[in-house]
Design a protein around this motif. Structure first.
Motif, PDB file in Angstrom:
ATOM      1  N   LYS A  94     -25.861 -27.885 -38.883  1.00 31.10           N
ATOM      2  CA  LYS A  94     -26.118 -27.514 -40.013  1.00 31.10           C
ATOM      3  C   LYS A  94     -27.721 -27.283 -39.877  1.00 31.10           C
ATOM      4  O   LYS A  94     -28.767 -26.138 -39.534  1.00 31.10           O
ATOM      5  CB  LYS A  94     -26.500 -27.954 -41.103  1.00 31.10           C
ATOM      6  N   TRP A  95     -28.031 -28.445 -38.668  1.00 31.34           N
ATOM      7  CA  TRP A  95     -29.321 -28.436 -37.803  1.00 31.34           C
ATOM      8  C   TRP A  95     -29.490 -27.313 -36.961  1.00 31.34           C
ATOM      9  O   TRP A  95     -31.196 -26.414 -36.570  1.00 31.34           O
ATOM     10  CB  TRP A  95     -29.552 -30.313 -37.472  1.00 31.34           C
ATOM     11  N   GLN A  96     -28.845 -27.058 -36.503  1.00 32.42           N
ATOM     12  CA  GLN A  96     -28.705 -25.509 -35.525  1.00 32.42           C
ATOM     13  C   GLN A  96     -29.375 -24.438 -36.089  1.00 32.42           C
ATOM     14  O   GLN A  96     -30.022 -24.669 -35.895  1.00 32.42           O
ATOM     15  CB  GLN A  96     -27.345 -26.087 -34.575  1.00 32.42           C
ATOM     16  N   VAL A  97     -28.464 -24.791 -37.002  1.00 33.89           N
ATOM     17  CA  VAL A  97     -28.409 -22.983 -38.079  1.00 33.89           C
ATOM     18  C   VAL A  97     -30.297 -23.201 -38.147  1.00 33.89           C
ATOM     19  O   VAL A  97     -30.260 -22.223 -38.253  1.00 33.89           O
ATOM     20  CB  VAL A  97     -27.650 -22.981 -38.810  1.00 33.89           C
ATOM     21  N   ALA A  98     -30.637 -24.339 -39.003  1.00 33.24           N
ATOM     22  CA  ALA A  98     -31.990 -24.231 -39.231  1.00 33.24           C
ATOM     23  C   ALA A  98     -33.024 -23.983 -38.177  1.00 33.24           C
ATOM     24  O   ALA A  98     -34.417 -23.101 -39.075  1.00 33.24           O
ATOM     25  CB  ALA A  98     -31.948 -25.932 -40.305  1.00 33.24           C
ATOM     26  N   ILE A  99     -33.042 -24.550 -37.424  1.00 30.56           N
ATOM     27  CA  ILE A  99     -33.954 -24.594 -36.529  1.00 30.56           C
ATOM     28  C   ILE A  99     -33.588 -23.583 -35.285  1.00 30.56           C
ATOM     29  O   ILE A  99     -35.429 -23.613 -34.346  1.00 30.56           O
ATOM     30  CB  ILE A  99     -33.936 -25.951 -35.579  1.00 30.56           C
ATOM     31  N   ARG A 100     -33.262 -22.410 -35.591  1.00 28.39           N
ATOM     32  CA  ARG A 100     -32.254 -21.709 -34.355  1.00 28.39           C
ATOM     33  C   ARG A 100     -34.237 -20.654 -34.260  1.00 28.39           C
ATOM     34  O   ARG A 100     -34.277 -19.790 -33.251  1.00 28.39           O
ATOM     35  CB  ARG A 100     -31.894 -21.073 -34.541  1.00 28.39           C
ATOM     36  N   SER A 101     -34.631 -20.252 -35.783  1.00 27.52           N
ATOM     37  CA  SER A 101     -35.617 -19.453 -35.301  1.00 27.52           C
ATOM     38  C   SER A 101     -36.957 -19.947 -34.986  1.00 27.52           C
ATOM     39  O   SER A 101     -37.607 -18.804 -34.342  1.00 27.52           O
ATOM     40  CB  SER A 101     -36.327 -18.894 -36.706  1.00 27.52           C
ATOM     41  N   VAL A 102     -36.967 -21.581 -34.970  1.00 33.10           N
ATOM     42  CA  VAL A 102     -38.236 -21.960 -33.668  1.00 33.10           C
ATOM     43  C   VAL A 102     -37.735 -22.134 -32.883  1.00 33.10           C
ATOM     44  O   VAL A 102     -38.309 -21.905 -31.669  1.00 33.10           O
ATOM     45  CB  VAL A 102     -38.723 -23.053 -34.250  1.00 33.10           C
ATOM     46  N   HIS A 103     -37.011 -22.446 -32.486  1.00 32.93           N
ATOM     47  CA  HIS A 103     -37.171 -23.820 -31.410  1.00 32.93           C
ATOM     48  C   HIS A 103     -34.536 -23.555 -30.964  1.00 32.93           C
ATOM     49  O   HIS A 103     -33.894 -24.643 -31.580  1.00 32.93           O
ATOM     50  CB  HIS A 103     -36.648 -25.052 -30.882  1.00 32.93           C
ATOM     51  N   PRO A 104     -33.661 -22.277 -30.584  1.00 30.44           N
ATOM     52  CA  PRO A 104     -33.501 -22.779 -30.389  1.00 30.44           C
ATOM     53  C   PRO A 104     -32.412 -23.767 -29.540  1.00 30.44           C
ATOM     54  O   PRO A 104     -32.627 -23.853 -29.011  1.00 30.44           O
ATOM     55  CB  PRO A 104     -32.568 -21.441 -29.749  1.00 30.44           C
ATOM     56  N   VAL A 105     -31.321 -24.354 -30.216  1.00 32.02           N
ATOM     57  CA  VAL A 105     -30.557 -25.740 -29.161  1.00 32.02           C
ATOM     58  C   VAL A 105     -29.165 -25.232 -29.013  1.00 32.02           C
ATOM     59  O   VAL A 105     -28.883 -25.088 -30.151  1.00 32.02           O
ATOM     60  CB  VAL A 105     -31.128 -27.141 -29.380  1.00 32.02           C
ATOM     61  N   LYS A 106     -27.806 -25.942 -27.949  1.00 33.99           N
ATOM     62  CA  LYS A 106     -27.336 -25.940 -27.829  1.00 33.99           C
ATOM     63  C   LYS A 106     -26.725 -27.135 -29.408  1.00 33.99           C
ATOM     64  O   LYS A 106     -27.327 -27.404 -29.499  1.00 33.99           O
ATOM     65  CB  LYS A 106     -26.874 -26.501 -26.106  1.00 33.99           C
ATOM     66  N   PHE A 107     -25.405 -26.853 -29.481  1.00 33.34           N
ATOM     67  CA  PHE A 107     -24.895 -28.096 -30.237  1.00 33.34           C
ATOM     68  C   PHE A 107     -24.864 -29.139 -29.968  1.00 33.34           C
ATOM     69  O   PHE A 107     -24.900 -29.834 -30.447  1.00 33.34           O
ATOM     70  CB  PHE A 107     -23.347 -27.299 -30.258  1.00 33.34           C
ATOM     71  N   CYS A 124     -32.767 -28.774 -43.853  1.00 36.48           N
ATOM     72  CA  CYS A 124     -31.330 -28.789 -44.442  1.00 36.48           C
ATOM     73  C   CYS A 124     -30.844 -29.718 -44.800  1.00 36.48           C
ATOM     74  O   CYS A 124     -29.583 -29.845 -45.586  1.00 36.48           O
ATOM     75  CB  CYS A 124     -31.941 -29.650 -42.356  1.00 36.48           C
ATOM     76  N   SER A 125     -32.165 -31.206 -45.453  1.00 32.12           N
ATOM     77  CA  SER A 125     -31.752 -32.140 -46.030  1.00 32.12           C
ATOM     78  C   SER A 125     -31.749 -31.926 -47.919  1.00 32.12           C
ATOM     79  O   SER A 125     -30.701 -31.891 -48.195  1.00 32.12           O
ATOM     80  CB  SER A 125     -32.624 -32.909 -46.252  1.00 32.12           C
ATOM     81  N   TYR A 126     -32.390 -31.075 -48.116  1.00 32.05           N
ATOM     82  CA  TYR A 126     -32.129 -30.386 -49.091  1.00 32.05           C
ATOM     83  C   TYR A 126     -31.440 -29.553 -49.500  1.00 32.05           C
ATOM     84  O   TYR A 126     -30.616 -29.070 -50.729  1.00 32.05           O
ATOM     85  CB  TYR A 126     -33.749 -29.081 -49.481  1.00 32.05           C
TER      86      TYR A 126
END
Length: 331
Positions: free
Chosen positions: A57-70, A116-118
């Motif tokens: 969820k968090w990975q999907v939420a922040i992808r547009s700003v800072h992509p991270v690995k799982f 994400c929490s919302y």
């Protein structure tokens, strides 16, 4: 601490006034020596699935700003839990996650983490409403709620959930509209990332939230079976959903949450079972497996992260190399 002591005393009183207490303990011990014992490792496995879904969820939420690995997202989520156990309603969880983000991205990611929490709170609200409707007769007949209070709670949940759903799918629009009021640069930087969200991303967050919710319910049902509580699945799921709703609404910290879980479990599951010991053990088991153990692992993971080594997090190079390059450029 005082609230925790009071809740613990109430639970102790409930336990001591339980009829056939010794038989209940014997029932728990007997259940642990049957095939139900294999539910324990399954619950632990579901704990890993639960936090893996939260990482996704968090990975999907922040992808547009800072992509991270799982893997990084998974570590960040567990590290966040180590802060969450000492803050009201686990708000410190965001600080732990920011530990893995490069400088310049942290403020933007805070707003996306809140989204994400919302999504999880929104799903908890709708499931809580469904549980309230399903358990109407049981709640009223056992004097937990009067008809008037039940009607008020149902309408408040229905209206509140509807408003929250409309706001959720209009967050990018609201961010654009709010820019004229947020003149301070810091606040603009904080909320601007929400404008990058797409409706498909928000839908994905809700789907992942629904999967997490299902995992929570499965864990509760399995632990109830493990400790000899054999209430019907539908009633168990509904009572657990109301418990989730209460835990989401009432401000608590991890220590008090344990007592609150026990009280809510006794109150709601008491509608369908007299197995007080099994209900309490399930509440404690969920608290330990889903919060204490992951938080302990997360605290160990934090030892491997250097918060101010932001250049390495952003570029993959150590901060010392980056500073040397900057000095050369200045020269």
């Amino acid at each position: 601490p005082l609230l925790f002591c009071w809740l613990s005393w109430r639970i102790y009183q409930e336990l001591m006034h339980t009829p056939h207490l010794q038989q209940s303990w014997q029932g728990v011990l007997k259940s642990l020596h049957t095939e139900s014992f294999f539910y324990a490792p399954l619950v632990v496995l579901l704990m890993i699935v639960n936090w893996a879904l939260e990482a996704a969820k968090w990975q999907v939420a922040i992808r547009s700003v800072h992509p991270v690995k799982f893997v990084t997202a998974f570590k960040a989520v567990l590290s966040g839990l180590s802060f969450a156990v000492t803050t009201p309603n686990r708000v410190g969880e965001y600080l732990g996650r920011m530990w893995y983000m490069p400088d310049g991205k942290r403020l933007q990611i805070i707003s996306l983490t809140l989204v994400c929490s919302y999504s999880q709170i929104l799903l908890t609200g709708w499931c809580g409403l469904a549980a309230l409707l399903f358990l109407k007769s049981a709640l009223i007949s056992n004097s937990i709620l009067t008809t008037g209070w039940w009607t008020t709670a149902a309408w408040l949940l229905a209206v509140g959930n509807t408003i929250l759903t409309i706001l959720y799918f209009n967050l990018p629009y609201l961010e654009k509209r709010s820019e004229r009021w947020l003149q301070h640069r810091l606040y603009l930087h904080l909320v601007r990332a929400v404008g990058f969200l797409h409706s498909t991303t928000q839908a994905k967050l809700l789907v992942l939230s629904a999967l997490r919710y299902t995992v929570f319910l499965l864990q509760y049902i399995l632990l109830f079976r493990l400790f000899g509580v054999h209430a019907p699945v539908q009633q168990t799921a509904a009572a657990t959903s109301l418990q989730f709703l209460a835990l989401a609404v009432v401000p608590t910290i991890a220590l008090v949450e344990l007592g609150l879980r026990g009280q809510l479990g006794l109150l709601l599951m008491g509608l369908f079972t007299t197995h007080t010991v099994g209900v309490l053990l399930t509440s404690v088991g969920m608290w330990v497996i889903n919060l204490v153990v992951p938080a302990a692992v997360g605290s160990l993971l934090l030892l491997t992260v250097r918060f101010f080594d932001r250049d390495k997090a952003a570029t993959g190079k150590p901060a010392k190399q980056r500073r040397t390059k900057q000095m050369a450029e200045v020269s």
